[in-house]
Write a protein that holds these residues in place. Structure first.
Motif, PDB file in Angstrom:
ATOM      1  N   LEU A  83       0.812  -1.220   0.000  1.00 47.54           N
ATOM      2  CA  LEU A  83       0.000   0.000   0.000  1.00 47.54           C
ATOM      3  C   LEU A  83       0.841   1.264   0.000  1.00 47.54           C
ATOM      4  N   LEU A  84       1.863   1.264   0.824  1.00 49.23           N
ATOM      5  CA  LEU A  84       2.533   2.519   1.161  1.00 49.23           C
ATOM      6  C   LEU A  84       3.927   2.661   0.563  1.00 49.23           C
ATOM      7  N   GLY A  85       4.477   1.573   0.023  1.00 51.02           N
ATOM      8  CA  GLY A  85       5.852   1.640  -0.441  1.00 51.02           C
ATOM      9  C   GLY A  85       6.817   1.682   0.739  1.00 51.02           C
ATOM     10  N   ASN A  86       7.975   2.301   0.514  1.00 49.26           N
ATOM     11  CA  ASN A  86       9.016   2.295   1.554  1.00 49.26           C
ATOM     12  C   ASN A  86       8.785   3.340   2.636  1.00 49.26           C
ATOM     13  N   ARG A  87       7.573   3.579   2.990  1.00 48.40           N
ATOM     14  CA  ARG A  87       7.340   4.568   4.057  1.00 48.40           C
ATOM     15  C   ARG A  87       7.349   3.843   5.392  1.00 48.40           C
ATOM     16  N   TRP A  88       8.554   3.566   5.833  1.00 51.37           N
ATOM     17  CA  TRP A  88       8.760   2.675   6.974  1.00 51.37           C
ATOM     18  C   TRP A  88       8.143   3.209   8.251  1.00 51.37           C
ATOM     19  N   SER A  89       8.185   4.489   8.430  1.00 48.40           N
ATOM     20  CA  SER A  89       7.630   5.031   9.675  1.00 48.40           C
ATOM     21  C   SER A  89       6.123   4.835   9.713  1.00 48.40           C
ATOM     22  N   LEU A  90       5.482   4.952   8.547  1.00 49.23           N
ATOM     23  CA  LEU A  90       4.041   4.718   8.500  1.00 49.23           C
ATOM     24  C   LEU A  90       3.738   3.253   8.770  1.00 49.23           C
ATOM     25  N   ILE A  91       4.526   2.387   8.163  1.00 48.75           N
ATOM     26  CA  ILE A  91       4.317   0.954   8.358  1.00 48.75           C
ATOM     27  C   ILE A  91       4.554   0.595   9.822  1.00 48.75           C
ATOM     28  N   ALA A  92       5.646   1.109  10.371  1.00 50.90           N
ATOM     29  CA  ALA A  92       5.957   0.815  11.780  1.00 50.90           C
ATOM     30  C   ALA A  92       4.869   1.340  12.708  1.00 50.90           C
ATOM     31  N   GLY A  93       4.247   2.436  12.296  1.00 47.76           N
ATOM     32  CA  GLY A  93       3.172   3.002  13.099  1.00 47.76           C
ATOM     33  C   GLY A  93       1.990   2.072  13.264  1.00 47.76           C
ATOM     34  N   ARG A  94       1.853   1.140  12.327  1.00 45.58           N
ATOM     35  CA  ARG A  94       0.749   0.170  12.406  1.00 45.58           C
ATOM     36  C   ARG A  94       1.140  -1.076  13.182  1.00 45.58           C
ATOM     37  N   LEU A  95       2.398  -1.156  13.572  1.00 47.37           N
ATOM     38  CA  LEU A  95       2.891  -2.339  14.286  1.00 47.37           C
ATOM     39  C   LEU A  95       3.328  -1.913  15.683  1.00 47.37           C
ATOM     40  N   PRO A  96       2.478  -2.067  16.646  1.00 53.17           N
ATOM     41  CA  PRO A  96       2.781  -1.581  17.980  1.00 53.17           C
ATOM     42  C   PRO A  96       4.102  -2.151  18.501  1.00 53.17           C
ATOM     43  N   GLY A  97       4.953  -1.273  18.985  1.00 55.73           N
ATOM     44  CA  GLY A  97       6.206  -1.718  19.580  1.00 55.73           C
ATOM     45  C   GLY A  97       7.337  -1.924  18.590  1.00 55.73           C
ATOM     46  N   ARG A  98       7.050  -1.769  17.313  1.00 61.48           N
ATOM     47  CA  ARG A  98       8.098  -1.933  16.304  1.00 61.48           C
ATOM     48  C   ARG A  98       8.543  -0.571  15.796  1.00 61.48           C
ATOM     49  N   THR A  99       9.817  -0.462  15.481  1.00 57.59           N
ATOM     50  CA  THR A  99      10.349   0.811  15.012  1.00 57.59           C
ATOM     51  C   THR A  99      10.530   0.780  13.502  1.00 57.59           C
ATOM     52  N   ASP A 100      10.602   1.972  12.929  1.00 60.85           N
ATOM     53  CA  ASP A 100      10.782   2.020  11.474  1.00 60.85           C
ATOM     54  C   ASP A 100      12.082   1.346  11.055  1.00 60.85           C
ATOM     55  N   ASN A 101      13.123   1.549  11.846  1.00 57.74           N
ATOM     56  CA  ASN A 101      14.416   0.940  11.522  1.00 57.74           C
ATOM     57  C   ASN A 101      14.321  -0.581  11.549  1.00 57.74           C
ATOM     58  N   GLU A 102      13.631  -1.077  12.535  1.00 57.59           N
ATOM     59  CA  GLU A 102      13.495  -2.531  12.682  1.00 57.59           C
ATOM     60  C   GLU A 102      12.703  -3.112  11.502  1.00 57.59           C
ATOM     61  N   VAL A 103      11.612  -2.432  11.178  1.00 59.19           N
ATOM     62  CA  VAL A 103      10.776  -2.889  10.063  1.00 59.19           C
ATOM     63  C   VAL A 103      11.569  -2.849   8.765  1.00 59.19           C
ATOM     64  N   LYS A 104      12.298  -1.754   8.589  1.00 64.95           N
ATOM     65  CA  LYS A 104      13.102  -1.604   7.371  1.00 64.95           C
ATOM     66  C   LYS A 104      14.149  -2.713   7.270  1.00 64.95           C
ATOM     67  N   ASN A 105      14.850  -2.942   8.378  1.00 63.27           N
ATOM     68  CA  ASN A 105      15.854  -3.998   8.388  1.00 63.27           C
ATOM     69  C   ASN A 105      15.225  -5.361   8.126  1.00 63.27           C
ATOM     70  N   TYR A 106      14.089  -5.598   8.736  1.00 64.13           N
ATOM     71  CA  TYR A 106      13.423  -6.887   8.583  1.00 64.13           C
ATOM     72  C   TYR A 106      12.982  -7.077   7.131  1.00 64.13           C
ATOM     73  N   TRP A 107      12.480  -6.006   6.569  1.00 62.32           N
ATOM     74  CA  TRP A 107      12.080  -6.072   5.162  1.00 62.32           C
ATOM     75  C   TRP A 107      13.285  -6.410   4.290  1.00 62.32           C
ATOM     76  N   ASN A 108      14.361  -5.679   4.476  1.00 63.00           N
ATOM     77  CA  ASN A 108      15.521  -5.852   3.602  1.00 63.00           C
ATOM     78  C   ASN A 108      16.211  -7.196   3.801  1.00 63.00           C
ATOM     79  N   SER A 109      16.188  -7.703   5.018  1.00 60.05           N
ATOM     80  CA  SER A 109      16.941  -8.929   5.257  1.00 60.05           C
ATOM     81  C   SER A 109      16.084 -10.180   5.131  1.00 60.05           C
ATOM     82  N   HIS A 110      14.807 -10.097   5.434  1.00 59.50           N
ATOM     83  CA  HIS A 110      13.980 -11.305   5.392  1.00 59.50           C
ATOM     84  C   HIS A 110      12.951 -11.280   4.255  1.00 59.50           C
ATOM     85  N   ILE A 111      12.055 -10.327   4.357  1.00 58.29           N
ATOM     86  CA  ILE A 111      10.873 -10.357   3.485  1.00 58.29           C
ATOM     87  C   ILE A 111      11.257 -10.180   2.018  1.00 58.29           C
ATOM     88  N   ARG A 112      12.161  -9.257   1.798  1.00 57.92           N
ATOM     89  CA  ARG A 112      12.571  -8.962   0.435  1.00 57.92           C
ATOM     90  C   ARG A 112      13.103 -10.236  -0.244  1.00 57.92           C
TER      91      ARG A 112
END
Length: 221
Positions: A83-112
């Motif tokens: 939906l949002l593309g690489n707007r990590w802070s927005l994505i992290a905002g929907r995941l309680p307790g997760r940070t944009d950096n963490e989400v970004k790292n997780y995306w780049n290392s696992h999901i991608r």
DNA sequence: AACGCGGGCAACCGCTGGCTC
DNA sequence: AGAGCCAGCGGTTGCCCGCGT
């Protein structure tokens, strides 16, 4: 030419020590967040304000959830990224307790990696060879914030969704995109729809208003 | 046991947009 | 109106660790 944010000569860089963490935590507990530029001096830290902010937001904040991502969190990240593309802070905002950096790292290392293995282009959530738009195909490897952040990617695949309801607040822009064709959440291929193009335009028009709507979405679809 | 390689993660860098004067 | 400041954001880098050879 902009002034540097801090005097680099007197600034510590690299990993934070326990003492530094403690000083920052203690200071913020007493005085609260805000005015990051002045925090290092006030807290007796030889760090730049940006570094303090990052350390606090990504590591020291008490409400941070650490550890591996649950399956439903991963599903949610994939959907939100569609939906949002690489707007990590927005994505992290929907995941309680997760940070944009963490989400970004997780995306780049696992999901991608996972998506690539499945033959899905992680940049546009479509199968690699077909339906790639010219501007999207150039994003392989180094995707620019221009191509991803400004252009809204339309959800065209679905993960095995955890059968849960998520109560999430979306901006008007986001909910416009979500609201019509229902998320195809099954990692199946969706033909490009003219509807989608018009929705994207509509979303861009609406983007001026960031008024948040609260809506329930049923991720089972 | 030693080495190289790749993955994961924390932190830095530079840009952007909002705000103030 | 525009220049400067600041917080926030996303991309990138670099270190550490585990694994395979």
């Amino acid at each position: 030419m902009r002034k540097p944010c801090c005097d680099k000569a007197n600034i510590n860089k690299g990993a934070w020590s326990k003492q530094e963490d403690q000083k920052l935590t203690d200071y913020i507990r007493v005085h609260g967040e805000g005015c990051w530029r002045s925090i290092p001096k006030a807290a007796g830290l030889h760090r730049c304000g940006k570094s303090c902010r990052l350390r606090w937001l990504n590591y020291l904040r008490p409400d941070i959830k650490r550890g591996i991502f649950a399956e439903d969190e991963e599903d949610l990240i994939i959907k939100l990224h569609a939906l949002l593309g690489n707007r990590w802070s927005l994505i992290a905002g929907r995941l309680p307790g997760r940070t944009d950096n963490e989400v970004k790292n997780y995306w780049n290392s696992h999901i991608r990696r996972k998506l690539i293995k499945m033959g899905i282009d992680p940049n546009n959530h479509r199968p690699h060879q077909s339906f790639s738009r010219p501007h999207a195909s150039s994003a392989e490897g180094a995707s620019t914030s221009e191509s991803l952040n400004k252009g809204h990617k339309v959800p065209v695949f679905k993960s095995r969704a955890a059968a849960t309801h998520h109560r999430i607040s979306f901006t008007k822009e986001e909910s416009t995109i979500i609201s019509s064709p229902p998320l195809n959440l099954d990692l199946t291929i969706a033909l490009p729809s003219p509807m989608i193009g018009s929705l994207e335009d509509k979303a861009i028009q609406n983007s001026e208003s960031t008024k948040t709507l609260v809506m329930e979405i049923d991720l089972n679809c």
